[in-house]
Design a protein around this motif. Sequence first.
Motif, PDB file in Angstrom:
ATOM      1  N   ALA A  48      -4.510   5.706 -16.672  1.00 31.26           N
ATOM      2  CA  ALA A  48      -3.116   5.960 -16.286  1.00 31.26           C
ATOM      3  C   ALA A  48      -2.875   5.396 -14.897  1.00 31.26           C
ATOM      4  N   LYS A  49      -1.801   4.642 -14.750  1.00 31.78           N
ATOM      5  CA  LYS A  49      -1.460   4.051 -13.453  1.00 31.78           C
ATOM      6  C   LYS A  49      -0.215   4.738 -12.877  1.00 31.78           C
ATOM      7  N   PHE A  50       0.715   5.118 -13.768  1.00 28.95           N
ATOM      8  CA  PHE A  50       1.954   5.772 -13.336  1.00 28.95           C
ATOM      9  C   PHE A  50       2.138   7.081 -14.099  1.00 28.95           C
ATOM     10  N   MET A  51       2.732   8.064 -13.397  1.00 28.39           N
ATOM     11  CA  MET A  51       2.974   9.365 -14.037  1.00 28.39           C
ATOM     12  C   MET A  51       4.374   9.872 -13.674  1.00 28.39           C
ATOM     13  N   ASN A  52       5.051  10.489 -14.625  1.00 35.11           N
ATOM     14  CA  ASN A  52       6.371  11.064 -14.377  1.00 35.11           C
ATOM     15  C   ASN A  52       6.207  12.373 -13.604  1.00 35.11           C
ATOM     16  N   ILE A  53       6.919  12.492 -12.496  1.00 31.62           N
ATOM     17  CA  ILE A  53       6.747  13.683 -11.654  1.00 31.62           C
ATOM     18  C   ILE A  53       7.419  14.914 -12.269  1.00 31.62           C
ATOM     19  N   ASN A  54       8.451  14.714 -13.069  1.00 29.73           N
ATOM     20  CA  ASN A  54       9.131  15.870 -13.672  1.00 29.73           C
ATOM     21  C   ASN A  54       8.271  16.575 -14.718  1.00 29.73           C
ATOM     22  N   ASP A  55       7.655  15.795 -15.609  1.00 29.03           N
ATOM     23  CA  ASP A  55       6.931  16.445 -16.713  1.00 29.03           C
ATOM     24  C   ASP A  55       5.492  15.966 -16.872  1.00 29.03           C
ATOM     25  N   SER A  56       5.001  15.201 -15.881  1.00 34.60           N
ATOM     26  CA  SER A  56       3.603  14.714 -15.871  1.00 34.60           C
ATOM     27  C   SER A  56       3.265  13.805 -17.060  1.00 34.60           C
ATOM     28  N   SER A  57       4.262  13.249 -17.726  1.00 34.51           N
ATOM     29  CA  SER A  57       3.936  12.343 -18.835  1.00 34.51           C
ATOM     30  C   SER A  57       3.491  10.989 -18.287  1.00 34.51           C
ATOM     31  N   ILE A  58       2.730  10.269 -19.107  1.00 34.10           N
ATOM     32  CA  ILE A  58       2.211   8.953 -18.713  1.00 34.10           C
ATOM     33  C   ILE A  58       3.373   7.963 -18.611  1.00 34.10           C
ATOM     34  N   GLU A  59       3.410   7.218 -17.499  1.00 35.53           N
ATOM     35  CA  GLU A  59       4.511   6.256 -17.295  1.00 35.53           C
ATOM     36  C   GLU A  59       4.012   4.826 -17.124  1.00 35.53           C
ATOM     37  N   GLY A  60       2.704   4.622 -17.278  1.00 28.76           N
ATOM     38  CA  GLY A  60       2.214   3.245 -17.173  1.00 28.76           C
ATOM     39  C   GLY A  60       0.706   3.237 -17.159  1.00 28.76           C
ATOM     40  N   LEU A  61       0.144   2.092 -17.568  1.00 27.52           N
ATOM     41  CA  LEU A  61      -1.305   1.983 -17.733  1.00 27.52           C
ATOM     42  C   LEU A  61      -1.801   0.691 -17.108  1.00 27.52           C
ATOM     43  N   ILE A  62      -3.091   0.701 -16.746  1.00 25.46           N
ATOM     44  CA  ILE A  62      -3.721  -0.555 -16.329  1.00 25.46           C
ATOM     45  C   ILE A  62      -5.061  -0.614 -17.050  1.00 25.46           C
ATOM     46  N   HIS A  63      -5.404  -1.790 -17.543  1.00 27.01           N
ATOM     47  CA  HIS A  63      -6.664  -1.908 -18.280  1.00 27.01           C
ATOM     48  C   HIS A  63      -7.808  -2.194 -17.320  1.00 27.01           C
ATOM     49  N   LYS A  64      -8.963  -1.564 -17.587  1.00 27.27           N
ATOM     50  CA  LYS A  64     -10.088  -1.694 -16.643  1.00 27.27           C
ATOM     51  C   LYS A  64     -10.798  -3.039 -16.795  1.00 27.27           C
ATOM     52  N   GLN A  65     -10.669  -3.652 -17.961  1.00 32.98           N
ATOM     53  CA  GLN A  65     -11.436  -4.879 -18.212  1.00 32.98           C
ATOM     54  C   GLN A  65     -10.551  -6.126 -18.279  1.00 32.98           C
ATOM     55  N   TYR A  66      -9.371  -6.013 -18.829  1.00 34.72           N
ATOM     56  CA  TYR A  66      -8.488  -7.177 -19.017  1.00 34.72           C
ATOM     57  C   TYR A  66      -7.287  -7.087 -18.083  1.00 34.72           C
ATOM     58  N   PRO A  67      -6.724  -8.231 -17.683  1.00 41.32           N
ATOM     59  CA  PRO A  67      -5.531  -8.193 -16.817  1.00 41.32           C
ATOM     60  C   PRO A  67      -4.278  -7.774 -17.594  1.00 41.32           C
TER      61      PRO A  67
ATOM     62  N   LYS B  24      -3.496  -6.672 -29.677  1.00 43.86           N
ATOM     63  CA  LYS B  24      -4.777  -6.489 -28.981  1.00 43.86           C
ATOM     64  C   LYS B  24      -5.429  -7.841 -28.685  1.00 43.86           C
ATOM     65  N   LYS B  25      -5.391  -8.736 -29.662  1.00 45.35           N
ATOM     66  CA  LYS B  25      -6.010 -10.061 -29.485  1.00 45.35           C
ATOM     67  C   LYS B  25      -5.316 -10.828 -28.354  1.00 45.35           C
ATOM     68  N   VAL B  26      -3.986 -10.746 -28.333  1.00 47.85           N
ATOM     69  CA  VAL B  26      -3.216 -11.429 -27.284  1.00 47.85           C
ATOM     70  C   VAL B  26      -3.587 -10.846 -25.915  1.00 47.85           C
ATOM     71  N   ALA B  27      -3.624  -9.500 -25.836  1.00 45.91           N
ATOM     72  CA  ALA B  27      -3.890  -8.857 -24.541  1.00 45.91           C
ATOM     73  C   ALA B  27      -5.309  -9.140 -24.053  1.00 45.91           C
ATOM     74  N   MET B  28      -6.228  -9.415 -24.979  1.00 52.41           N
ATOM     75  CA  MET B  28      -7.608  -9.739 -24.580  1.00 52.41           C
ATOM     76  C   MET B  28      -7.729 -11.220 -24.200  1.00 52.41           C
ATOM     77  N   SER B  29      -6.645 -11.977 -24.444  1.00 50.04           N
ATOM     78  CA  SER B  29      -6.715 -13.426 -24.208  1.00 50.04           C
ATOM     79  C   SER B  29      -5.832 -13.906 -23.055  1.00 50.04           C
ATOM     80  N   TYR B  30      -4.755 -13.173 -22.740  1.00 44.31           N
ATOM     81  CA  TYR B  30      -3.793 -13.615 -21.703  1.00 44.31           C
ATOM     82  C   TYR B  30      -3.431 -12.447 -20.790  1.00 44.31           C
TER      83      TYR B  30
END
Length: 359
Positions: free
Chosen positions: A302-321, A231-237
């Motif tokens: 959620a940024k990406f979703m699997n079309i077969n089973d609607s599972s989460i396939e990727g995320l984007i953070h609203k505040q950090y890159p 978490k610390k790394v992702a909030m920094s880079y």
Amino acid sequence: MKGYVVLENGEMFEGVLHGKEKEVHGEIVFFTGMSGYQEVLSDPSFKGQMVVFTYPLIGNYGVNEVDFESITPQVNALLVSELSNEGYHYESCSSLESYCEKHSIPLVSGIDTRAIVKRIREQGDMRAIITTDPTNLSFNQSIPLGQQEVVPEVSTKTINTYGSGDHHIVMVDFGYKKSILDSLLEQGCRVSLVPYDTTFETIQSLQPDGVMYSNGPGNPKKLQELLPTIKKVAMSYPTMGICLGHQLLALAFGADTEKLTFGHRGANQPVIDLTTNKVYMTSQNHSYVVNEESLEGTGFKAKFMNINDSSIEGLIHKQYPVFTVQFHPEAHPGPSDSEQLFFTFIEMLSNKGREKAYA
Ligand SMILES: NC(=O)CC[C@H](N)C(=O)O
């Protein structure tokens, strides 16, 4: 010689065992790609697993010098319907059979792969034993499924730097696929590969422009102790996570993961980008997914979703890159429809690129 695959539910399948006579225990999973057996057997995310191939003919283009995803084979065993004993391809240097024999990987052919896959689809991934003597077997219950601590076995022990490009990426190695490293090098990166438990201070001392969390084997929840650092790394880079890396970034920000009944392993999993509505065919290899409801309050969407089973396939953070993918943009095996995500990551290293990624 005859070889038997005994499933934890008591069912037994007979085939031909190639290679050394030895009893092997592991988690049995299936892979649906028509090709790519060489990448599968050397992908560290398969550590400890026995892989059943749904495509009926395996081994037909042999084994070459270039398609390995790591130096050593990682699977516990391979199960195929029909084995091609010769590899017909100009790059082939050995047959799959002799490769498995050399590395003592049990390879069972002539087995009813369709029946095994049906059973896994109904009852979920389970333990299995490969043996030449199916009497008196006992399943090793001391290692519950998904509880093995496999990442320390496959992660690098030392810090190594690859390439000499302008962008310096620290890749935290949970059992990285060589194709991820290659994709970053192609984007003009210099990559410092670091052990899975590298501290924030060490990462900071390497002065990265961005951080990549790699793929890897096992249950992400077995790596709880790493979450504060992640978490610390992702909030920094600027940070990208692939597969296990994606799951760990989600857990680090407070989301939850859960096990799928039988996982996604193959080369044609359709994924939709929820921002652009574009669909990508993707390469996948995972048992666990991020639970969508648990994203509430984490800052991730959620940024990406699997079309077969609607599972989460990727995320984007609203505040950090920070963005993550459950699938494999590096492909190998499989389609490279989504390889531009490495470019998106490199763009995110600059303020201008970040604005574009979040537009
Ligand atoms: N390819 C990966 O990184 C796999 C991630 C994790 N081990 C899973 O099975 O879900």
